[in-house]
Design an enzyme around this catalytic site. Structure first.
Site, short mmCIF file in Angstrom:
data_model
loop_
_atom_site.label_atom_id
_atom_site.label_comp_id
_atom_site.label_asym_id
_atom_site.label_seq_id
_atom_site.Cartn_x
_atom_site.Cartn_y
_atom_site.Cartn_z
CB CYS A 52 -0.89 0.04 1.24
SG CYS A 52 -1.44 -1.53 1.87
CG ASP A 84 -6.16 -2.27 8.64
OD1 ASP A 84 -5.32 -1.79 9.43
OD2 ASP A 84 -7.27 -1.77 8.46
CB CYS A 125 -2.41 1.35 4.36
SG CYS A 125 -3.10 -0.21 4.91
CE LYS A 127 -8.76 1.35 10.25
NZ LYS A 127 -8.40 0.32 9.24
CB CYS A 197 -6.81 -4.09 -0.41
SG CYS A 197 -5.68 -4.73 0.84
CD GLU A 447 -10.40 -3.27 9.45
OE1 GLU A 447 -9.84 -4.10 8.71
OE2 GLU A 447 -10.54 -2.08 9.16
CB SER A 473 -11.90 -5.98 6.74
OG SER A 473 -11.40 -5.66 5.47
#
Length: 570
Positions: A52, A84, A125, A127, A197, A447, A473
């Site tokens: 990420c 994550d 990513c 957060k 992702c 998550e 998630s």
């Protein structure tokens, strides 16, 4: 030259008394002209923790090029990211949400400590995106956000795959439906390079928010991270922030209540992550705006679900970009009256002005017109009832059944639930209650993707329901309800549930209830003894002391409504 008489950097660059500070800048190779120019912080959440973030440094350098072209002086710095996908299913996941606020705090402290005049923030990513935008709203200096870009899809057995396929592969393996050799073959190709992702998970959801709320340049979220053509958007972002200094356009001029409604509409229209319902209230608090999960719910109810994106749909982020990205989606939402067109953006123009000339492309398949939605209401629903008096949230995008009722199976944390799923020690029709995973009780509001993906891999994703005071998630699908508030640690009803209690969920009516009378709940509340978490020192302990409830964004400070001065005006 921009007049620095009212800019923060005058405190470290102007006048005889600032000669010591200027000497440090000469030591770094700056000349007199550069010291006299506005200082622009270029903050990147770069690291080598996950794909990420690995393209962010290159793009940060390109931002600096843009700042220099527009006669500004860039000052690059990095902040942390907790990824994550690496932390998922481990104790490390407790650090994830905490990192959002640490990112905001660290960017604030760097900007304050060095008196920078403006900010360009790059994030990749989950957060790090809201964390960076929270810092912009908190500081209120001219700011532009830039997403690092999504990952390209992997290819396995002639189909596109993402990391979610690997998580679900773990469940298939435990059920005997995928060999370990197949799982290893999948894991090697699912993530082919740099980028976040690839589905409409939290990173891409918040990237869409950055454009919808006006903090990012139009179409800047569309291109995958691996494309070096993204650098053109980075350069343009550097130029744009310099223009904002000249025009004195600040984040709170852009992020009005109407802009937050636009952002919530885009989360709903794309079937985005439930985490959108957590991050938008936190961002709003930084701007001094009350925008709670209830406010998100009102927007979700009136917004059509129109983007056919994973995990509930068919397509990945690259497909969304190829279809025209956010301008295409916002075009049909604006035409349908679902977003406010008069909100200001970092271009110096309004949303409607930015969309002039954008014509909805009827040949692409990813984004449906608002007049022919996948469903008439958004892909997320906020639930309330005796089990969640202050609210809970569920992603319904792609779901066929919106009602569920069954006996509770209580777990005092995710780990015990995951073990039961791996051992297939559960029954169809049960409602898993995973508690003590809230902001305080976890701590950190983990998550649960490892658990939910394993269930889907076992073919049981639609045959059980899960509720938690933690989070799910953006990649989670199925009847998975998170952010149950009040959390168990605070004595909320989720902490009073016992095995066998009947729980009823109705996402059409927006309700979540446990079949107990008020007197029964009151009796259990009197006998309630809180389970303490295992963190009595360190960053996670500090987080517990300050974090608020999930329905208000799990914020760690009072926000702009309590501030006595704004950094931008020091």
């Amino acid at each position: 030259m921009v007049d620095k008489s009212k800019l923060p950097s005058r405190h470290v660059t102007v006048g005889p008394s600032k000669a010591p500070q200027r000497s440090y800048y000469y030591a770094m190779g700056l000349g007199t002209k550069e010291i006299e120019q506005p200082f622009v912080g270029v903050a990147a959440a770069w690291n080598e923790a996950a794909p990420c973030n690995i393209a962010l440094m290159r793009q940060a350098h390109a931002v600096s090029e843009g700042v220099k072209k527009a006669l500004g002086t860039p000052r690059e710095f990095c902040t942390i990211t907790v990824t994550d996908g690496i932390a998922m299913g481990t104790e490390g996941m407790r650090s994830s949400l905490v990192s959002r606020d640490v990112i905001a705090d660290s960017v604030e402290l760097t900007m304050r400590g060095h008196s920078y005049d403006a900010l360009v923030g790059l994030a990749g990513c989950d957060k790090s995106l809201p964390g960076m935008m929270m810092a912009m709203l908190r500081l209120n200096v001219p700011s532009v956000f830039l997403y690092g870009g999504s990952i390209l899809p992997g290819r396995w057995k002639d189909r596109d795959v993402t990391v979610i396929d690997v998580f679900e592969g773990v469940g298939q393996n435990s059920a005997g439906n995928m060999s370990e050799d197949e799982l290893r073959a999948l894991e090697k190709v699912a993530c082919p390079g740099a980028g976040a992702c690839g589905g409409q998970y939290t990173a891409n959801t918040m990237a869409c928010v950055s454009e919808a709320i006006g903090l990012a340049l139009p179409l800047s979220a569309a291109l995958p991270a691996a494309y070096e053509s993204r650098d053109a958007y980075a350069i343009a972002s550097g130029e744009a922030v310099m223009n904002m200094i000249k025009l004195n356009i600040r984040p709170r001029d852009i992020c009005t209540r109407e802009a937050f409604e636009n952002a919530a509409a885009v989360v709903a229209a794309t079937g985005g992550s439930t985490n959108g319902g957590l991050h938008l209230p936190a961002m709003a608090a930084e701007a001094g705006i009350s925008f709670t999960m209830d406010d998100c719910a009102e927007v979700f109810k009136r917004t059509p679900y129109i983007a056919d994106l994973k995990p509930g749909g068919e397509y990945v982020a690259k497909d969304m970009g190829d279809a025209g990205g956010m301008p295409m989606l916002m075009r049909t939402l604006l035409d349908g009256g679902y977003i406010h067109g008069d909100c200001m953006t970092v271009t110096g123009k309004t949303i409607a002005e930015n969309l002039e000339g954008v014509v909805f492309d009827t040949t692409q398949k990813v984004i449906h017109p608002a007049t022919k939605p996948l469903s008439p209401t958004g892909g997320l629903v906020v639930l309330k009832g005796s089990l969640a008096p202050d609210g809970a949230i569920v992603k319904v995008a792609g779901m066929k059944t919106l009602k569920f009722s069954g006996p509770a199976r209580v777990f005092e944390g995710e780990d015990d639930c995951f073990k039961a799923v791996q051992a297939q020690d559960y029954k169809e029709g049960e409602v898993f209650v995973i508690r003590y995973e809230g902001p305080k009780g976890g701590p950190g509001m983990r998550e649960m993707l490892a658990t939910t993906a394993a269930l889907y891999g076992q073919g049981m994703g639609d045959k059980v329901a899960l509720i938690t005071d933690g989070r799910f998630s953006g990649g989670t699908r199925g009847f998975c309800i998170g952010h149950v508030t009040p959390e168990a640690y605070d004595g909320g009803p989720i902490g009073l549930v016992e095995n066998g209690d009947i729980i009823t969920i109705d996402a059409e009516k927006g309700t979540i209830d446990v079949r107990l009378t008020p007197d029964q709940l009151a009796d259990r509340k009197r006998a309630f003894k809180r389970k303490e978490n295992n963190y009595a020192s360190g960053a996670l302990w500090k987080y517990v002391q300050t974090v608020g409830p999930a329905h208000l964004g799990a914020t760690t400070h009072p926000g702009a409504q309590a501030e006595k001065h704004t950094y931008a005006d020091i």
